[in-house]
Design a protein around this motif. Structure first.
Motif, PDB file in Angstrom:
ATOM      1  N   UNK A 283      75.724   6.012 -42.404  1.00  0.00           N
ATOM      2  CA  UNK A 283      75.595   6.202 -43.845  1.00  0.00           C
ATOM      3  C   UNK A 283      74.153   6.053 -44.290  1.00  0.00           C
ATOM      4  N   UNK A 284      73.411   5.171 -43.646  1.00  0.00           N
ATOM      5  CA  UNK A 284      71.987   5.043 -43.951  1.00  0.00           C
ATOM      6  C   UNK A 284      71.253   6.332 -43.619  1.00  0.00           C
ATOM      7  N   UNK A 285      71.607   6.930 -42.478  1.00  0.00           N
ATOM      8  CA  UNK A 285      70.941   8.177 -42.067  1.00  0.00           C
ATOM      9  C   UNK A 285      71.216   9.286 -43.072  1.00  0.00           C
TER      10      UNK A 285
ATOM     11  N   UNK B  42      73.732  -5.728 -41.646  1.00  0.00           N
ATOM     12  CA  UNK B  42      72.996  -6.279 -42.784  1.00  0.00           C
ATOM     13  C   UNK B  42      71.714  -5.488 -43.023  1.00  0.00           C
ATOM     14  N   UNK B  43      71.015  -5.121 -41.935  1.00  0.00           N
ATOM     15  CA  UNK B  43      69.782  -4.342 -42.077  1.00  0.00           C
ATOM     16  C   UNK B  43      70.061  -2.970 -42.691  1.00  0.00           C
ATOM     17  N   UNK B  44      71.073  -2.276 -42.177  1.00  0.00           N
ATOM     18  CA  UNK B  44      71.391  -0.946 -42.703  1.00  0.00           C
ATOM     19  C   UNK B  44      71.876  -1.039 -44.146  1.00  0.00           C
ATOM     20  N   UNK B  45      72.656  -2.086 -44.450  1.00  0.00           N
ATOM     21  CA  UNK B  45      73.136  -2.250 -45.829  1.00  0.00           C
ATOM     22  C   UNK B  45      71.978  -2.534 -46.776  1.00  0.00           C
ATOM     23  N   UNK B  46      71.047  -3.383 -46.348  1.00  0.00           N
ATOM     24  CA  UNK B  46      69.875  -3.647 -47.169  1.00  0.00           C
ATOM     25  C   UNK B  46      69.047  -2.395 -47.399  1.00  0.00           C
ATOM     26  N   UNK B  47      68.914  -1.579 -46.356  1.00  0.00           N
ATOM     27  CA  UNK B  47      68.174  -0.322 -46.500  1.00  0.00           C
ATOM     28  C   UNK B  47      68.896   0.630 -47.443  1.00  0.00           C
TER      29      UNK B  47
END
Length: 302
Positions: free
Chosen positions: A114-116, A201-206
């Motif tokens: 989803x981040x991508x 957590x990293x991807x959610x923060x991004x």
């Protein structure tokens, strides 16, 4: 006074058991609907969607988590009328650990994907997006293989309920247990989960940062109309954020109970039942989040 305390404890244990059985039934039904909702277009030969492939793997993992956690106690007390044998404990506990790890890994893959999708599109990105459904099956299958191999030692460490030696709570004899773990083993056991949660957590923060930038860019739309239609990527990102937050909260709460039970060898029934309820929370809640917040459903967000 002692009778009153025992009555309250029995009522609490009965309530936890009822909640747990409702979780297993409701969660299994919701995940089955989620599975067929995402697998049916693929079976009918329609265009494969990357997110549908990931969600299908997640639904299967959630079903296994619910059935394995429910089998340990429900089958023993209601059907067999006796504790599970050692081999049954080893098998069910192993399936439970593999399914739980796969569910965590699939959620991590979904949040990363989803981040991508929120990254500004370029020519290279558009080429990758067109081929994504062909390649996304590889990390999903890798999650299962990784979970199978990382938990291969679990059957050796699981002991039958009648080996617990618990005299303080005779009802605890229905539950399987894990033998005493060394500090190194606990660290190795927890390291993969910590890595996946860190990635989530990293991807959610991004995702939050990207959504904030997007919100600033379209602020003028709010000024003119008071609302705007959320694009599919944004609605999907909101859903993934809810999934990640839900998973992390229940995972941390269950980890506290599991750590206490394992370290202090405390097998009181209410602790074991509470741990099972917390384990089943995410597999029960996640399909509802994915179904009710389906990006294909038109929605208005402010």
């Amino acid at each position: 006074m002692s009778f009153h305390t025992d009555a309250l404890r029995s009522q609490g244990e009965l309530s936890l058991k009822t909640i747990f059985l409702l979780q297993v039934g409701t969660g299994a039904l919701a995940n089955a609907i989620l599975f067929f909702h995402n697998i049916s277009p693929i079976l009918l030969g329609h265009k494969k969607k990357t997110k549908a492939i990931i969600v299908t793997h997640m639904a299967v993992a959630n079903l296994l988590v619910l059935f394995s956690s429910g089998t340990i106690h429900t089958m023993a007390t209601s059907v067999l009328r006796k504790p599970l044998p050692s081999l049954g404990c080893k098998f069910v506990y192993y399936i439970h650990r593999v399914a739980r790890s796969s569910s965590l890994c699939s959620t991590c893959v979904l949040s990363t994907y989803q981040l991508v999708t929120l990254i500004p599109r370029t020519v290279n990105w558009m080429m990758f997006r067109g081929r994504a459904p062909k390649f996304i099956g590889l990390p999903c299958c890798t999650c299962w293989i990784f979970s199978v191999l990382m938990n291969i030692y679990i059957p050796v460490m699981v002991i039958a309920p009648n080996s617990l030696g618990n005299d303080s709570d005779t009802q605890g004899k229905w539950f399987c247990s894990v033998s005493s773990l060394s500090e190194v083993t606990v660290i190795l056991w927890s390291f993969p989960d910590a890595v996946f949660i860190g990635l989530m957590v990293w991807s959610s923060g991004s995702i939050v940062l990207l959504l904030q930038r997007h919100h600033q860019r379209v602020q003028y739309i709010h000024t003119l109309t008071g609302f705007h239609r959320c694009p599919p990527e944004t609605r999907a990102a909101h859903t993934v954020l809810l999934l990640v937050v839900t998973f992390v909260i229940f995972y941390m709460m269950n980890s506290v109970f599991t750590f206490y039970i394992t370290v202090f060898s405390d097998f009181h029934l209410w602790l074991l039942q509470t741990s099972n309820v917390l384990v089943s929370c995410f597999p029960t809640v996640s399909p509802f989040l994915l179904l009710l917040r389906n990006p294909r459903t038109p929605r208005i967000c402010s």
